[in-house]
Motif scaffolding. Structure first.
Motif, mmCIF file in Angstrom:
data_model
loop_
_atom_site.group_PDB
_atom_site.id
_atom_site.type_symbol
_atom_site.label_atom_id
_atom_site.label_comp_id
_atom_site.label_asym_id
_atom_site.label_seq_id
_atom_site.Cartn_x
_atom_site.Cartn_y
_atom_site.Cartn_z
ATOM 1 N N VAL A 1 -1.284 -1.136 -10.563
ATOM 2 C CA VAL A 1 -1.551 -0.245 -9.434
ATOM 3 C C VAL A 1 -3.015 0.155 -9.473
ATOM 4 O O VAL A 1 -3.523 0.595 -10.505
ATOM 5 C CB VAL A 1 -0.644 1.006 -9.493
ATOM 6 N N TRP B 1 0.748 7.621 0.235
ATOM 7 C CA TRP B 1 0.833 8.958 -0.364
ATOM 8 C C TRP B 1 -0.023 9.053 -1.624
ATOM 9 O O TRP B 1 -0.610 10.092 -1.911
ATOM 10 C CB TRP B 1 2.291 9.287 -0.670
ATOM 11 N N GLU B 2 -0.112 7.953 -2.374
ATOM 12 C CA GLU B 2 -0.970 7.921 -3.556
ATOM 13 C C GLU B 2 -2.337 7.310 -3.250
ATOM 14 O O GLU B 2 -3.224 7.319 -4.102
ATOM 15 C CB GLU B 2 -0.301 7.104 -4.666
ATOM 16 N N LEU C 1 4.477 -1.112 3.301
ATOM 17 C CA LEU C 1 4.532 0.268 2.829
ATOM 18 C C LEU C 1 5.399 0.331 1.580
ATOM 19 O O LEU C 1 6.535 -0.157 1.581
ATOM 20 C CB LEU C 1 5.115 1.161 3.923
ATOM 21 N N VAL C 2 4.868 0.906 0.495
ATOM 22 C CA VAL C 2 5.613 0.967 -0.760
ATOM 23 C C VAL C 2 5.456 2.331 -1.425
ATOM 24 O O VAL C 2 4.529 3.079 -1.133
ATOM 25 C CB VAL C 2 5.155 -0.118 -1.768
ATOM 26 N N ASP C 3 6.351 2.600 -2.339
ATOM 27 C CA ASP C 3 6.216 3.700 -3.278
ATOM 28 C C ASP C 3 5.721 3.067 -4.581
ATOM 29 O O ASP C 3 6.453 2.337 -5.236
ATOM 30 C CB ASP C 3 7.565 4.386 -3.471
ATOM 31 N N SER C 4 4.481 3.312 -4.926
ATOM 32 C CA SER C 4 3.871 2.641 -6.083
ATOM 33 C C SER C 4 4.205 3.297 -7.416
ATOM 34 O O SER C 4 3.856 2.754 -8.476
ATOM 35 C CB SER C 4 2.349 2.593 -5.917
ATOM 36 N N ARG C 5 4.875 4.430 -7.389
ATOM 37 C CA ARG C 5 5.197 5.112 -8.643
ATOM 38 C C ARG C 5 6.151 4.232 -9.462
ATOM 39 O O ARG C 5 7.183 3.797 -8.987
ATOM 40 C CB ARG C 5 5.830 6.467 -8.359
ATOM 41 N N TYR D 1 0.838 -1.197 0.000
ATOM 42 C CA TYR D 1 0.000 0.000 0.000
ATOM 43 C C TYR D 1 0.874 1.248 0.000
ATOM 44 O O TYR D 1 1.837 1.352 0.762
ATOM 45 C CB TYR D 1 -0.909 0.014 1.231
ATOM 46 N N ASP D 2 0.524 2.175 -0.879
ATOM 47 C CA ASP D 2 1.196 3.469 -0.982
ATOM 48 C C ASP D 2 0.270 4.508 -0.345
ATOM 49 O O ASP D 2 -0.722 4.915 -0.961
ATOM 50 C CB ASP D 2 1.452 3.793 -2.453
ATOM 51 N N ARG E 1 -2.344 6.775 6.403
ATOM 52 C CA ARG E 1 -1.966 7.968 5.657
ATOM 53 C C ARG E 1 -1.490 9.077 6.599
ATOM 54 O O ARG E 1 -0.529 9.789 6.304
ATOM 55 C CB ARG E 1 -3.134 8.446 4.804
ATOM 56 N N ARG F 1 5.664 12.488 1.864
ATOM 57 C CA ARG F 1 6.495 11.537 1.160
ATOM 58 C C ARG F 1 7.981 11.905 1.313
ATOM 59 O O ARG F 1 8.345 13.065 1.119
ATOM 60 C CB ARG F 1 6.134 11.498 -0.327
#
Length: 205
Positions: free
Chosen positions: A163, A61-62, A140-144, A58-59, A198, A204
């Motif tokens: 995504v 931030w996005e 926790l991930v950065d999905s970009r 899960y990201d 969140r 971020r």
């Protein structure tokens, strides 16, 4: 109210019915009844599996999740769509921690790095006939930039990564597009806890 424990089950015999990648054991057993007496001897077949790890990436931030899609033979006879939308997952080999499996499978199956990992729950998916225990995590991930086709070629894996917004993923649970237990449990948990996650994530990095 009486609470029963492992000592209230007697294993009379246990034999191997099949042994391959998985194992099938044949047990004869009896257990105490709710009135305190011992019940009759029963025969049961037990599907013996490695325990499993499932991770919801899960990201915060996005407000998005990273999900994978691959064909599953268990759905062939009962679904027109045996390509299932799932969590990152893998089996625990000997001398591996669930956390190690979670990080490895995130990289192999989805091409992502888990920034952090936290437990959601543990559960038995089918205790009537299998001893498998599932360790369910939030990662926790950065999905970009996540996406594409992943998996290990030597294991015949062909895994599509995508995504989804949290709203899209929860809608897919609601309409039945997502129909496997681990993913449903994890996304319902996310529906309850996303606002907190969140807030805790902050800005971020």
């Amino acid at each position: 109210m009486k609470t029963f424990t492992r000592s209230d089950v007697e294993i009379v015999s246990r034999e191997s019915g099949f042994s391959g990648f998985y194992r099938l054991d044949i047990l004869r057993l009896r257990h105490r009844l709710f009135d305190g007496s011992w019940g009759p001897e029963l025969q049961r077949e037990l599907f013996v599996r490695h325990d499993a790890v499932c991770v919801l990436p899960y990201d915060p931030w996005e407000d998005s999740v990273v999900l994978i899609e691959q064909v599953r033979i268990g759905a062939l006879d009962k679904s027109e769509r045996p390509w299932m939308i799932e969590l990152v997952a893998g089996l625990i080999d000997k001398d591996e921690s669930p956390e190690t499996v979670a990080h490895r499978e995130a990289q192999e199956e989805a091409g992502i790095e888990l920034v952090s990992l936290a437990p959601i729950t543990r559960y038995f998916p089918s205790p009537g006939g299998s001893d498998e225990l599932v360790y369910l995590y939030y990662g926790l991930v950065d999905s970009r930039g996540a996406g594409g086709i992943h998996g290990l070629a030597e294991e015949g894996e062909d895994i599509r990564v995508s995504v989804w917004s949290r709203e899209e993923a929860l809608a897919a649970v609601e309409n039945g597009l997502i129909d496997n237990a681990a993913t449903i449990i994890a996304l319902q948990w996310l529906g309850l806890h996303a606002d907190r996650l969140r807030r805790e994530a902050g800005e971020r990095p």
